[in-house]
Design a protein around this motif. Sequence first.
Motif, PDB file in Angstrom:
ATOM      1  N   PRO A 167      38.741  63.931 -26.854  1.00 24.35           N
ATOM      2  CA  PRO A 167      38.974  62.651 -26.189  1.00 24.35           C
ATOM      3  C   PRO A 167      40.444  62.264 -26.266  1.00 24.35           C
ATOM      4  N   ASP A 168      40.861  61.393 -25.371  1.00 27.01           N
ATOM      5  CA  ASP A 168      42.222  60.869 -25.414  1.00 27.01           C
ATOM      6  C   ASP A 168      42.200  59.585 -26.231  1.00 27.01           C
ATOM      7  N   PRO A 169      42.699  59.626 -27.470  1.00 23.27           N
ATOM      8  CA  PRO A 169      42.638  58.462 -28.350  1.00 23.27           C
ATOM      9  C   PRO A 169      43.473  57.280 -27.871  1.00 23.27           C
ATOM     10  N   THR A 170      44.317  57.498 -26.878  1.00 19.01           N
ATOM     11  CA  THR A 170      45.119  56.406 -26.336  1.00 19.01           C
ATOM     12  C   THR A 170      44.225  55.297 -25.791  1.00 19.01           C
ATOM     13  N   TYR A 171      43.071  55.692 -25.272  1.00 18.91           N
ATOM     14  CA  TYR A 171      42.174  54.748 -24.624  1.00 18.91           C
ATOM     15  C   TYR A 171      41.006  54.320 -25.506  1.00 18.91           C
ATOM     16  N   LEU A 172      40.988  54.765 -26.758  1.00 23.30           N
ATOM     17  CA  LEU A 172      39.861  54.496 -27.636  1.00 23.30           C
ATOM     18  C   LEU A 172      40.288  53.715 -28.877  1.00 23.30           C
ATOM     19  N   THR A 173      39.354  52.962 -29.412  1.00 25.33           N
ATOM     20  CA  THR A 173      39.564  52.332 -30.715  1.00 25.33           C
ATOM     21  C   THR A 173      38.735  53.043 -31.778  1.00 25.33           C
ATOM     22  N   HIS A 174      37.588  53.607 -31.384  1.00 22.13           N
ATOM     23  CA  HIS A 174      36.664  54.235 -32.315  1.00 22.13           C
ATOM     24  C   HIS A 174      36.084  55.508 -31.711  1.00 22.13           C
ATOM     25  N   ALA A 197      33.750  56.020 -28.253  1.00 20.09           N
ATOM     26  CA  ALA A 197      33.242  57.238 -27.623  1.00 20.09           C
ATOM     27  C   ALA A 197      32.444  58.015 -28.654  1.00 20.09           C
ATOM     28  N   TYR A 198      31.294  58.508 -28.236  1.00 24.65           N
ATOM     29  CA  TYR A 198      30.572  59.480 -29.045  1.00 24.65           C
ATOM     30  C   TYR A 198      31.136  60.839 -28.676  1.00 24.65           C
ATOM     31  N   VAL A 199      31.584  61.590 -29.680  1.00 22.50           N
ATOM     32  CA  VAL A 199      32.114  62.931 -29.465  1.00 22.50           C
ATOM     33  C   VAL A 199      31.173  63.883 -30.177  1.00 22.50           C
ATOM     34  N   THR A 200      30.676  64.861 -29.449  1.00 21.53           N
ATOM     35  CA  THR A 200      29.638  65.732 -29.991  1.00 21.53           C
ATOM     36  C   THR A 200      30.188  66.957 -30.706  1.00 21.53           C
ATOM     37  N   VAL A 232      37.354  56.561 -37.088  1.00 19.34           N
ATOM     38  CA  VAL A 232      36.391  57.649 -36.900  1.00 19.34           C
ATOM     39  C   VAL A 232      35.215  57.431 -37.844  1.00 19.34           C
ATOM     40  N   LEU A 233      34.016  57.438 -37.264  1.00 19.78           N
ATOM     41  CA  LEU A 233      32.782  57.280 -38.021  1.00 19.78           C
ATOM     42  C   LEU A 233      31.925  58.521 -37.836  1.00 19.78           C
ATOM     43  N   LEU A 234      31.138  58.846 -38.851  1.00 17.58           N
ATOM     44  CA  LEU A 234      30.142  59.894 -38.718  1.00 17.58           C
ATOM     45  C   LEU A 234      28.853  59.242 -38.266  1.00 17.58           C
TER      46      LEU A 234
END
Length: 159
Positions: free
Chosen positions: A13-20, A3-6, A58-60
């Motif tokens: 975001p709900d990190p349960t459903y995300l890897t990145h 997910a891109y988070v702005t 988490v990436l920038l």
Amino acid sequence: MIAYVTSWSTVMPDPTYLTHINYAFGHVNDSFDGVRIDNEARLKSIIALKKKHPHLKVLLSIGGWGSGRFSEMAADAVNRGKFAKDCERLVKEFKLDGIDIDWEYPTNSSAGISATKSDTENFTLLMRDIRKAIGKKKLLTLASVSSGQYIAFDRIKTM
């Protein structure tokens, strides 16, 4: 799942459903030799999600549509090196899992940014320099059009 988070949103975001999570955005700074991050406090709150969700990366994400100065920075070996070292500093300082380069798009000025024919080659050199600075254990990703027409993927792959 990425997910891109702005930086300008308050939605978490709900990190349960995300890897990145790619945090959007950082930008090439005004002196073409480092990174400026939009809303560092929000970035820190995104990174804090890793405490409860250690699987999360988490990436920038640096760039985005209309984010310029890439062409000028990447064309100058000294500035490119300083930019890569600043990426390394940010990875360490914020405990990031990597850097995402979102230069839209090398050789193309349609986003209102500067562009030259040498951008594709300089992009390859930029990715090489960032990889060297952050090391092989950190993620280094990029955004591209589906055709890949602005990037020499074959040259990046061999770095």
